[in-house]
Design an enzyme around this catalytic site. Structure first.
Site, mmCIF file in Angstrom:
data_model
loop_
_atom_site.group_PDB
_atom_site.id
_atom_site.type_symbol
_atom_site.label_atom_id
_atom_site.label_comp_id
_atom_site.label_asym_id
_atom_site.label_seq_id
_atom_site.Cartn_x
_atom_site.Cartn_y
_atom_site.Cartn_z
ATOM 1 N N ALA A 17 0.809 -1.237 0.000
ATOM 2 C CA ALA A 17 0.000 0.000 0.000
ATOM 3 C C ALA A 17 0.836 1.278 0.000
ATOM 4 C CB ALA A 17 -0.950 -0.003 1.198
ATOM 5 N N GLY A 72 -0.195 -8.749 -9.537
ATOM 6 C CA GLY A 72 0.466 -7.939 -10.567
ATOM 7 C C GLY A 72 1.972 -7.952 -10.420
ATOM 8 N N GLY A 93 1.280 -9.994 -15.978
ATOM 9 C CA GLY A 93 2.403 -9.060 -15.970
ATOM 10 C C GLY A 93 1.984 -7.664 -16.378
ATOM 11 N N MET A 123 -1.836 -5.323 -16.490
ATOM 12 C CA MET A 123 -3.291 -5.332 -16.287
ATOM 13 C C MET A 123 -4.011 -4.401 -17.263
ATOM 14 S SD MET A 123 -3.901 -7.231 -13.502
ATOM 15 C CE MET A 123 -2.809 -8.137 -12.412
ATOM 16 N N HIS A 150 11.516 1.217 -18.779
ATOM 17 C CA HIS A 150 10.814 1.586 -17.540
ATOM 18 C C HIS A 150 11.632 2.598 -16.741
ATOM 19 C CE1 HIS A 150 8.459 -2.065 -18.372
ATOM 20 N NE2 HIS A 150 7.526 -1.530 -17.592
ATOM 21 N N HIS A 151 10.968 3.174 -15.763
ATOM 22 C CA HIS A 151 11.564 4.114 -14.805
ATOM 23 C C HIS A 151 12.784 3.504 -14.101
ATOM 24 C CE1 HIS A 151 9.610 1.772 -11.538
ATOM 25 N NE2 HIS A 151 8.676 1.566 -12.459
ATOM 26 N N LYS A 189 12.726 0.558 -11.213
ATOM 27 C CA LYS A 189 12.254 -0.825 -11.429
ATOM 28 C C LYS A 189 13.358 -1.826 -11.099
ATOM 29 C CE LYS A 189 9.761 -3.794 -14.697
ATOM 30 N NZ LYS A 189 8.851 -4.276 -13.633
ATOM 31 N N GLY A 192 7.679 -7.925 -16.681
ATOM 32 C CA GLY A 192 6.638 -8.955 -16.775
ATOM 33 C C GLY A 192 5.889 -8.853 -18.092
ATOM 34 N N THR A 193 5.703 -7.644 -18.548
ATOM 35 C CA THR A 193 5.000 -7.431 -19.824
ATOM 36 C C THR A 193 5.815 -7.990 -20.987
ATOM 37 O OG1 THR A 193 4.153 -5.395 -18.881
ATOM 38 C CG2 THR A 193 3.888 -5.676 -21.253
#
Ligand SMILES: NC(=O)C1=CN([C@@H]2O[C@H](COP(=O)(O)OP(=O)(O)OC[C@H]3O[C@@H](n4cnc5c(N)ncnc54)[C@H](OP(=O)(O)O)[C@@H]3O)[C@@H](O)[C@H]2O)C=CC1
Ligand SMILES: O=C(O)C1=N[C@H](C(=O)O)C[C@H](O)C1
Length: 271
Positions: A11, A100, A125, A127, A157-158, A161, A167-168
């Site tokens: 969270a 995720g 990977g 959503m 990616h940023h 990561k 995952g994508t």
């Protein structure tokens, strides 16, 4: 029908805070728990405030067993070790578990699969609608082209990561491999460096870039003799993934136990 009671795992993280915001805007969903790592400095903080909202009274806790007594589902965007620990509790409590988290190993995947006789898990990977549609297109194109077209998957990616390839990228690689009718594990090229030798025919290549604040860019390149086809997706905001995760949870609520994908949620299975 009563609102679906959701726990956000991780969270305090980038996705966790985004999920808290999206849940607050979604009719039919309510945040009842916020999970963070044991020892985190964020334990006891208010999930709403962390997400930039007014206080919502949901305090971050590291005790999933207690939180899950009053929940229907868990949205899990954490790290592999945490997700695997959460799997057993979610299954025991009969929660919908939306996973995720990326960077999971083959043995992590086996653990997840082992509970799906009694647990309802949606795992992907990525959503977003766009990436899952892209995967369906990649499968189709890979079906139509032979090994004269080399398949390369590029992702950016940023800089925060922690796993690569994304995952994508694996999801898209699996789609390409399925279209080609090959096993991705025996047909991939990763981490090229130095004197690599020529490209092995039939391999699906992966390359990862990291930098700045990039939410998530993916391209699948089909490089043939004298021509190239590139299929791409650019994520512009994490809200995209959070909306997809919430859709997955609400879709899975009441479904029979099993391991589902976003293609199932979005009805893209036969695309
Ligand atoms: N499938 C999809 O569509 C998407 C997947 N992702 C994936 O989601 C994951 C999280 O991404 P992101 O939010 O950017 O990462 P962050 O690092 O921002 O968030 C992860 C959070 O999980 C927390 N955490 C670590 N261990 C535990 C634990 N045992 N219990 C509960 N929480 C824990 C971390 O706490 P701490 O910092 O204290 O360690 C952190 O707050 C990654 O694997 C990413 O690839 C991201 C976007 C979309
Ligand atoms: O870590 C991220 O940020 C993302 N992770 C997912 C992945 O590994 O593919 C999805 C998205 O690209 C953002």
């Amino acid at each position: 029908m009563a609102d679906m009671r959701l726990i956000v795992a991780g969270a305090g993280g980038r996705m966790g805070r985004t999920l808290t915001r999206v849940i607050s805007e979604t009719p039919g969903a309510v945040l009842t728990g916020a999970l963070e790592a044991p020892g985190s400095a964020l334990l006891g903080k208010d999930a709403g405030v962390l997400a930039g909202l007014p206080e919502n009274g949901v305090k971050l806790s590291a005790d999933l067993w207690s939180l899950s007594a009053n929940a229907d589902g868990i949205l899990d965007f954490t790290v592999p070790g945490a997700t695997i620990a959460n799997v057993a509790i979610a299954a025991q409590r009969g929660l919908v578990h939306v996973i995720g988290t990326t960077g999971l190993s083959a043995s992590d995947d086996a653990v997840i699969k082992s509970v799906t006789g009694r647990a309802t898990v949606v795992k992907s990977g990525n959503m977003s609608l766009g990436v899952n549609l892209l995967a369906a297109l990649v499968k189709r194109v890979a079906q139509s082209l032979d090994e004269n077209f080399d398949i390369e998957i590029l992702e950016m990616h940023h800089k925060a990561k922690i796993d690569a390839p994304s995952g994508t990228a694996f999801l898209l690689g699996e789609a390409a491999a399925a279209g080609r009718g090959v096993d991705l594990h025996t047909h991939s090229a990763r981490g090229r460096d130095g004197l690599t030798g020529a490209r092995r025919p039939g391999d699906i290549g992966f390359a990862s870039l990291r930098g700045g604040t990039v939410t998530g860019d993916h391209s699948v390149i089909f490089a043939g003799p004298f021509e190239r086809i590139t299929l791409s997706h650019h994520a512009e905001d994490r809200m995209l993934f959070a909306h997809g995760a919430l859709k997955a949870a609400m879709w899975a609520h009441g479904k029979k136990p099993g391991l589902y994908s976003m293609a199932d949620v979005l009805g893209l299975g036969d695309f």
